[in-house]
Design a protein around this motif. Structure first.
Motif, PDB file in Angstrom:
ATOM      1  N   GLY A 187       0.806  -1.215   0.000  1.00  0.00           N
ATOM      2  CA  GLY A 187       0.000   0.000   0.000  1.00  0.00           C
ATOM      3  C   GLY A 187       0.837   1.262   0.000  1.00  0.00           C
ATOM      4  N   LEU A 188       1.896   1.286   0.814  1.00  0.00           N
ATOM      5  CA  LEU A 188       2.739   2.473   0.868  1.00  0.00           C
ATOM      6  C   LEU A 188       3.524   2.676  -0.424  1.00  0.00           C
ATOM      7  N   SER A 189       3.904   1.587  -1.068  1.00  0.00           N
ATOM      8  CA  SER A 189       4.579   1.725  -2.361  1.00  0.00           C
ATOM      9  C   SER A 189       3.637   2.319  -3.398  1.00  0.00           C
ATOM     10  N   ALA A 190       2.394   1.852  -3.412  1.00  0.00           N
ATOM     11  CA  ALA A 190       1.412   2.439  -4.332  1.00  0.00           C
ATOM     12  C   ALA A 190       1.246   3.928  -4.048  1.00  0.00           C
ATOM     13  N   ALA A 191       1.166   4.283  -2.765  1.00  0.00           N
ATOM     14  CA  ALA A 191       1.011   5.695  -2.402  1.00  0.00           C
ATOM     15  C   ALA A 191       2.201   6.516  -2.870  1.00  0.00           C
ATOM     16  N   TRP A 192       3.423   6.016  -2.641  1.00  0.00           N
ATOM     17  CA  TRP A 192       4.628   6.758  -3.011  1.00  0.00           C
ATOM     18  C   TRP A 192       4.700   6.995  -4.521  1.00  0.00           C
ATOM     19  N   PHE A 193       4.430   5.952  -5.305  1.00  0.00           N
ATOM     20  CA  PHE A 193       4.512   6.107  -6.761  1.00  0.00           C
ATOM     21  C   PHE A 193       3.343   6.926  -7.312  1.00  0.00           C
ATOM     22  N   LEU A 194       2.205   6.918  -6.631  1.00  0.00           N
ATOM     23  CA  LEU A 194       1.129   7.836  -7.020  1.00  0.00           C
ATOM     24  C   LEU A 194       1.560   9.283  -6.773  1.00  0.00           C
ATOM     25  N   GLN A 195       2.229   9.532  -5.650  1.00  0.00           N
ATOM     26  CA  GLN A 195       2.735  10.881  -5.386  1.00  0.00           C
ATOM     27  C   GLN A 195       3.725  11.316  -6.468  1.00  0.00           C
ATOM     28  N   GLU A 196       4.529  10.375  -6.951  1.00  0.00           N
ATOM     29  CA  GLU A 196       5.460  10.698  -8.034  1.00  0.00           C
ATOM     30  C   GLU A 196       4.722  11.232  -9.263  1.00  0.00           C
ATOM     31  N   ARG A 197       3.482  10.825  -9.429  1.00  0.00           N
ATOM     32  CA  ARG A 197       2.673  11.238 -10.574  1.00  0.00           C
ATOM     33  C   ARG A 197       1.720  12.376 -10.227  1.00  0.00           C
ATOM     34  N   GLY A 198       1.954  13.005  -9.081  1.00  0.00           N
ATOM     35  CA  GLY A 198       1.197  14.198  -8.730  1.00  0.00           C
ATOM     36  C   GLY A 198      -0.140  13.967  -8.070  1.00  0.00           C
ATOM     37  N   VAL A 199      -0.381  12.772  -7.561  1.00  0.00           N
ATOM     38  CA  VAL A 199      -1.665  12.437  -6.943  1.00  0.00           C
ATOM     39  C   VAL A 199      -1.578  12.670  -5.433  1.00  0.00           C
ATOM     40  N   GLU A 200      -2.626  13.259  -4.871  1.00  0.00           N
ATOM     41  CA  GLU A 200      -2.730  13.439  -3.422  1.00  0.00           C
ATOM     42  C   GLU A 200      -3.203  12.127  -2.798  1.00  0.00           C
TER      43      GLU A 200
END
Length: 437
Positions: A32-45
């Motif tokens: 879950g945290l990896s998904a969150a981190w890579f979503l942040q890389e793409r500008g997602v809150e």
């Protein structure tokens, strides 16, 4: 035409025309945290919510291996044979209750149907992409601020029986397309004792598998959680009871407190995934509980040891040795069974010297989410709802690669070709074909 216009307007309001602008991730383990981190890389809150907080489950107590060479899917014919034998032995490494509850029984029926050579080989081929990206995605995280050590190391696979070592080397060559890049070395005598100073005289040979890594899993996952928070993510502790969609918005319902609202949700709740996916996912996921504990050692160990004949993994951990083993198909909330810890000690102790088994501490049991066909669930459950789970024993190794690939799918709206085998809506097992006899 009017309905289409309303749908377009709703998508524009939610940000879904260019991908979601906000995502709630359910589960604060490595996946879950990896998904969150890579979503942040793409500008997602992102907001990450977990029933017990960061690294409270399998991401804390596992062996800490990032070992692409050894990540064999669980649904092999050999595992099925071992499972059948274990029914008469409550201390076996693979433990199936004689009277499983209905959910476990349904899972085991499906799992047995998938323990066929063709299904296992398909899982090996599908998982190869996660293996190939495992090392690189850890490098990406560490080089971009995840402050935790990752140790390069060979993994020493120790055998008392030379014939078993030959069989293991053969299996390694079948685990993926990178077999020609895999470097292994057979160690005996002085070379064996130098690399594995804790090996007892009962160990006849060691297969040294180079190019692998290990981490302190709890430390790394907490560091990843801090990185997500430092980049603006919100981490919350709450029990999620379900989710609903209203127009272009997804609401994540908590037992206490108002719903968390976002454009999309990622369900990465580990062994609790079935409670959130319900019957929408056709592949069944079951808690495969593992145990670990820590023991002092008399001689420092330079890298991990795997004891396949005992099905026990050992890793250097905070000056001692973390010992992990067993696969127990029971409910995830069942209490720790001391008999399972005793069985791990009984199977591993003859192969290791200089280990103070009677001083074990940090006893832990945790549930790994095991899929019935050897492949995780990664992708769309329904519009705005995504799944990431079912990695079995390999969530730590495959978590960052899963997060990166899923973030790509979420933000682009296009399923990467390599994720097709992991589609949460893929069909269940089929009858055996002629290649499965």
């Amino acid at each position: 035409m009017q309905a289409h216009g309303e749908e377009t307007a709703m998508a524009a309001r939610s940000g879904m025309d260019d991908g979601p602008r906000s995502v709630v991730v359910v589960g604060a383990g490595i996946v879950g945290l990896s998904a969150a981190w890579f979503l942040q890389e793409r500008g997602v809150e992102v907001t990450v919510v977990d029933r017990n907080g960061v690294a409270a489950g399998a991401s804390w107590g596992n062996a800490g291996w990032i070992a692409p060479a050894l990540t064999a899917p669980l649904n092999s014919p050999a595992v099925l044979r071992a499972g059948l034998r274990s029914l008469a032995d409550p201390d076996a490494a693979l433990h199936i209750p004689l009277r499983p509850d209905s959910a476990v029984l349904r899972f085991l029926t499906r799992f047995a149907a998938n323990c066929r050579p063709s299904v296992w080989q398909h899982a090996v081929a599908a998982n190869a992409v996660l293996n190939e990206e495992a090392i690189e995605t850890y490098d990406v995280l560490v080089s971009n601020g995840v402050d935790a050590p990752v140790t390069d190391t060979p993994i020493s696979v120790a055998f008392a029986n030379l014939r078993n070592a030959d069989g293991f080397a053969t299996e390694l060559r079948h685990l993926g397309p990178r077999g020609d890049e895999l470097h292994t070395e057979l160690l005996t005598g002085t070379a064996l004792r130098d690399q594995v100073p804790l090996a007892s005289p009962a160990v006849a040979t060691v297969v040294s598998v180079s190019g692998q890594r290990f981490v302190d899993p709890g430390r790394f996952t907490h560091a990843l959680g801090r990185a997500v928070a430092e980049r603006g993510g919100h981490l919350a502790t709450a029990e999620v009871t379900g989710w609903s969609r209203t127009g272009g918005e997804v609401r994540v319902h908590r037992r206490v407190g108002a719903p968390l609202c976002a454009d999309a949700v990622v369900l990465a709740a580990g062994a609790w995934l079935p409670a959130l996916t319900g019957r929408r996912a056709r592949v069944r996921v079951q808690a495969g509980r593992g145990y670990s504990f820590t023991v002092p050692v008399e001689r420092a160990l330079p890298g991990p040891i795997y004891l396949p004949e005992a099905r026990v993994a050992c890793t250097p951990y905070r000056g001692g040795l973390r010992v992990a083993g067993t696969m127990e198909f029971r409910r995830p909330d069942d209490p720790l069974a001391p008999r399972r810890v005793d069985a791990i000690v009984a199977s591993a102790a003859p192969l290791l010297d200089g280990v103070r088994w009677n001083q074990r501490h940090d006893l832990w049991v945790g549930s790994r989410p095991v899929s019935d066909d050897g492949k995780p669930l990664i992708g769309v459950l329904e519009p705005g709802v995504f799944v990431a789970g079912g990695h079995g024993m390999w969530g730590l190794a495959h978590g960052p690669a899963t997060g990166r690939l899923l973030a790509e799918q979420i933000t682009t709206g296009k399923q990467p070709e390599v994720l097709r085998p992991f589609d949460p809506l893929r069909p269940g097992p089929r009858f055996a074909g002629p290649d499965d006899t």
